[in-house]
Structures are given as structure tokens and as C-alpha cells.
Write a protein that holds these residues in place. Structure first.
Motif, PDB file in Angstrom:
ATOM      1  N   SER A  92       0.830  -1.182   0.000  1.00 16.89           N
ATOM      2  CA  SER A  92       0.000   0.000   0.000  1.00 16.89           C
ATOM      3  C   SER A  92       0.872   1.241   0.000  1.00 16.89           C
ATOM      4  O   SER A  92       2.017   1.229   0.414  1.00 16.89           O
ATOM      5  N   GLY A  93       0.323   2.357  -0.441  1.00 12.22           N
ATOM      6  CA  GLY A  93       1.048   3.616  -0.431  1.00 12.22           C
ATOM      7  C   GLY A  93       1.241   4.219  -1.799  1.00 12.22           C
ATOM      8  O   GLY A  93       1.602   5.383  -1.899  1.00 12.22           O
ATOM      9  N   GLY A  94       1.014   3.487  -2.872  1.00 11.64           N
ATOM     10  CA  GLY A  94       1.202   4.016  -4.213  1.00 11.64           C
ATOM     11  C   GLY A  94      -0.050   4.677  -4.728  1.00 11.64           C
ATOM     12  O   GLY A  94      -1.145   4.458  -4.225  1.00 11.64           O
ATOM     13  N   PRO A  95       0.083   5.508  -5.778  1.00  4.89           N
ATOM     14  CA  PRO A  95      -1.072   6.232  -6.300  1.00  4.89           C
ATOM     15  C   PRO A  95      -1.890   5.467  -7.332  1.00  4.89           C
ATOM     16  O   PRO A  95      -2.877   5.979  -7.825  1.00  4.89           O
ATOM     17  N   LEU A  96      -1.471   4.245  -7.688  1.00  5.13           N
ATOM     18  CA  LEU A  96      -2.173   3.478  -8.711  1.00  5.13           C
ATOM     19  C   LEU A  96      -2.353   2.048  -8.232  1.00  5.13           C
ATOM     20  O   LEU A  96      -1.426   1.434  -7.705  1.00  5.13           O
ATOM     21  N   ARG A  97      -3.557   1.531  -8.426  1.00  6.18           N
ATOM     22  CA  ARG A  97      -3.861   0.157  -8.009  1.00  6.18           C
ATOM     23  C   ARG A  97      -4.518  -0.595  -9.154  1.00  6.18           C
ATOM     24  O   ARG A  97      -5.502  -0.127  -9.731  1.00  6.18           O
ATOM     25  N   VAL A  98      -3.990  -1.748  -9.520  1.00  5.88           N
ATOM     26  CA  VAL A  98      -4.571  -2.603 -10.551  1.00  5.88           C
ATOM     27  C   VAL A  98      -5.676  -3.440  -9.919  1.00  5.88           C
ATOM     28  O   VAL A  98      -5.454  -4.136  -8.932  1.00  5.88           O
ATOM     29  N   ILE A  99      -6.874  -3.376 -10.509  1.00  8.33           N
ATOM     30  CA  ILE A  99      -7.999  -4.123  -9.935  1.00  8.33           C
ATOM     31  C   ILE A  99      -8.492  -5.245 -10.842  1.00  8.33           C
ATOM     32  O   ILE A  99      -9.260  -6.096 -10.398  1.00  8.33           O
ATOM     33  N   ASP A 100      -8.041  -5.249 -12.104  1.00  9.73           N
ATOM     34  CA  ASP A 100      -8.471  -6.321 -13.011  1.00  9.73           C
ATOM     35  C   ASP A 100      -7.579  -6.307 -14.244  1.00  9.73           C
ATOM     36  O   ASP A 100      -6.946  -5.284 -14.555  1.00  9.73           O
ATOM     37  N   THR A 101      -7.512  -7.416 -14.936  1.00  9.66           N
ATOM     38  CA  THR A 101      -6.776  -7.504 -16.196  1.00  9.66           C
ATOM     39  C   THR A 101      -7.649  -8.191 -17.226  1.00  9.66           C
ATOM     40  O   THR A 101      -8.538  -8.976 -16.882  1.00  9.66           O
ATOM     41  N   ARG A 102      -7.388  -7.902 -18.490  1.00 10.78           N
ATOM     42  CA  ARG A 102      -8.133  -8.545 -19.570  1.00 10.78           C
ATOM     43  C   ARG A 102      -7.251  -8.684 -20.795  1.00 10.78           C
ATOM     44  O   ARG A 102      -6.259  -7.962 -20.961  1.00 10.78           O
ATOM     45  N   GLN A 103      -7.624  -9.617 -21.656  1.00 14.93           N
ATOM     46  CA  GLN A 103      -6.899  -9.822 -22.901  1.00 14.93           C
ATOM     47  C   GLN A 103      -7.233  -8.716 -23.896  1.00 14.93           C
ATOM     48  O   GLN A 103      -8.281  -8.070 -23.815  1.00 14.93           O
TER      49      GLN A 103
END
Length: 375
Positions: A92-103
Motif C-alpha cells: 500500500s502507499g502508491g497512487p495506482l492500483r490494478v484491480i483487473d486484467t483482460r486480454q
């Protein structure tokens, strides 16, 4: 079922067809002049027209991505949400969070090394505290071992208003187009950060730092590049970043490149306009601040501010775009400035719509790629 669901659209079409058939079938039985027959005719006509309009509206929304959901449609999408920040390592602590990925919908897209990947992310501005969702396209080279230490140029891709970031993928096909162009050697591999300029929905802030309100311009000029650079292998120099958009996004792209050449080396506006409007969707953007009002007028900027060292691209069509004359005038005025470079795509005909922009995006991406470095 969501507003953009194919099931909702199919249901609306089926109901419209059934109501039309029912109107034709029952109309002779309702040909009397008593109140029941009149009420029946009015009810059938109203229900049939309602479902026909609903079908057309849902179909248009599917094609052009005006609204993302029912709350967005009815103006209830106004909560900023709670963002839990994570760094590139997942802490935690960063300004960007990945919540999903797709092809990516390209041949071989099941493998990231062949098709790349689209990541759905949440971004929060460290200085503006604006939270906004986005989609990030990572090209196949990003995942290939021989490029593991390479940085990539990045382009911010903006929709119009109201627009949805999803439309940049499904409607305008930015990831697929970038993949095809890079595969054929017509552009360098680039990271695309796809989002809508509406960072405080449902308000249209026109990429303005609103006094006492959302600092939208600062978010796009500083917070967004910082957040992406903290998470992905992107170049950190101004020459590594570009911005492209359509309609409202096109206006924002030009303004960001002109106001912040230290952040964006190039800006491409597809069917842009050149001055922030004031209407019920924007509210009072300037609160009596004449400097802000003037800076939101790109023609005023060309006349009164030092020429920015940046590259601009504008697109329009001779028939179908109401801003064609303004675009020609903008080109002429930029040509008079020594540091600012201007290019254009002018079609013979084309309306203010996705079909027109799909015709312009390949050339615009190729142009953008040629003006960005990977360092």
C-alpha cells in the motif's frame, strides 16, 4: 442487468417488436369512440414508442459509450469512492492500483507476450486528491524478456463528455489499433492510459482547475503522469508523454500540450473545440477569475501567451463537423508561432461520431508515436 448489457438491449428490442405487433393486431378492436378504446389506443402508442426510443437509445449508448450504468444515466454517479493505494510491488502507499486484467482482442491475445494486456486501474492524485478509474494498455513488448529493462513512451487517451473509458476499447479500438500499427512497424510500442476527462462525475470540468473545486488540469498535468510512472516502465522525460482525445477529450489534449509542454511533448485533438463552454453540465468553472477563463480559450492563449515548444495535431471534416472553420483558423494561428508545430487530418466528410474518429485514430497514433521517445 447493467445499462450496457447486451441482454438489456435485446430485451428492449423484443418488447418493441411485440408491442408493435400487438398494436397492429388490437387496433381494429380499439376503433370505438368510448373512453376505454381511446385509452387503449393511447396506451399502446405510448408503450410502443417508449420501447422503440429505448431500443434506439440503448443501441446508441452501446455504440458510443455515453453512459456507463444506470446511476451514470440518471445523474447519480457523483461519489468519488474510496481508493486503497498500492505500489508496483503490491504494497500500500502508491497512487495506482490494478484491480483487473483482460486480454486484448487481437490474434494471439491469450498470451501477453503476443497480444499485450489491458489493466483496469484506480488512480488517485497525490496533490489534487482526485480519484479516477482508467484502463492501461501494455503492448506485447512490455512482457517480452528482451525488453525487460526498456522504458516505453506513454499516451493519455481521453474520451468526450460524458463518455466512458470502456468506449475507448470497445468502440474506438485503441488497444487493437496500437497493436496492429506496432506489429506492422508503423509506430513504436506505446503504453496507453485510457480514461474519460470527467474526473468528478457527473460534472464536466473541461480539464480546468476549478476554484474551490476539482483541480482537473493539475491532475492530468502532474498527478496522472506521476502515478503511471511510479507503477509502469514509462519514460519520465517530457518527450516520452503525449495526449490524444476526441471532442471534449480533444480540447483537453490540445490544452494540456499547450499549457504543459514540460509534461506532454505532443497533443492530438480529434474533432476538438477551442474554448471551454459554460452550461448546466459544467457549472461555474471560473468563479470570476478572468485569468482562468482566458487560459481556457486556446485562441486567447495563442495570442497572449509565449508559444509552447510542443507538437499539435487537429482533425476535422469539411462536411459534418461544425468546428471546421475554427479548426482552419486554429491551424493558421499556430503556424504563425515559431516553437509550436501543427499538423492536421482534414476529411472531406465525417460527422462528430465514432465512425469518423476510427478513420482518424490510426494516422493520429502514428503521428503521436513519431514525436515521442522511450526515455
Amino acid at each position: 442487468m447493467g445499462l450496457t448489457s447486451n441482454k438489456v438491449l435485446a430485451l428492449a428490442v423484443v418488447l418493441a417488436v411485440l408491442l408493435f405487433a400487438g398494436t397492429v393486431w388490437y387496433w381494429p378492436r380499439l376503433a370505438h369512440r368510448n373512453w376505454r378504446a381511446v385509452t387503449g389506443r393511447v396506451g399502446l402508442l405510448f408503450a410502443t414508442q417508449l420501447m422503440v426510443f429505448a431500443s434506439v437509445g440503448l443501441g446508441a449508448n452501446q455504440a458510443f459509450g455515453f453512459y456507463a450504468g444506470w446511476a451514470d444515466l440518471f445523474g447519480q454517479e457523483n461519489e468519488q469512492g474510496v481508493v486503497v493505494d498500492h505500489g508496483a510491488s503490491g504494497a500500500s502507499g502508491g497512487p495506482l492500483r490494478v484491480i483487473d486484467t483482460r486480454q486484448v482482442a487481437v490474434p494471439g491475445g491469450a498470451r501477453t507476450q503476443d497480444g499485450g494486456e489491458v489493466q483496469q486501474v484506480d488512480i488517485v492524485g497525490r496533490t489534487t486528491h482526485i480519484a479516477s478509474p482508467a484502463f492501461v494498455y501494455l503492448p506485447p513488448e512490455y512482457f517480452q524478456p528482451q525488453y525487460r529493462t526498456r522504458t516505453f513512451p506513454a499516451a493519455v487517451v481521453l474520451t468526450g463528455y460524458p463518455g466512458t473509458a470502456e468506449a475507448l476499447i470497445k468502440g474506438l479500438h485503441y488497444p487493437q489499433t496500437a497493436h496492429e500499427l506496432a506489429k506492422n512497424g508503423r509506430m513504436q510500442p506505446m503504453i496507453l492510459v485510457m480514461m474519460r476527462p470527467t474526473v468528478a462525475p457527473p460534472r464536466d470540468t473541461e480539464c480546468v482547475d476549478v476554484p474551490g473545486g476539482p483541480q482537473t488540469e493539475t491532475f492530468f498535468a502532474k498527478d496522472l503522469p506521476d502515478a503511471v510512472a511510479a507503477h509502469y516502465r514509462v519514460g519520465r522525460r517530457p518527450g516520452s508523454w503525449g495526449v490524444i482525445g476526441d471532442s471534449t477529450g480533444g480540447y483537453c489534449a490540445l490544452k494540456l500540450a499547450m499549457h504543459h509542454p514540460d509534461a506532454y511533448a505532443a497533443g492530438a485533438g480529434l474533432s476538438p473545440y477551442y474554448k471551454a463552454p459554460i452550461d448546466p453540465t459544467t457549472g461555474d468553472l471560473f468563479h470570476g477569475n478572468d485569468d482562468l477563463r482566458n487560459r481556457a480559450d486556446l485562441f486567447w492563449c495563442l495570442k497572449h501567451l509565449p508559444a509552447p515548444d510542443t507538437s499539435l495535431l487537429v482533425t476535422s471534416s469539411k462536411a459534418g463537423e461544425k468546428d471546421y472553420r475554427s479548426t482552419v483558423r486554429f491551424i493558421q494561428q499556430v503556424q504563425a508561432r515559431k516553437l509550436t508545430r501543427i499538423s492536421s487530418i482534414i476529411l472531406d466528410s465525417g460527422g462528430h461520431n465514432f465512425n469518423t474518429w476510427r478513420r482518424e485514430i490510426p494516422a493520429a497514433l502514428q503521428w503521436l508515436s513519431g514525436r515521442l521517445s522511450d526515455r
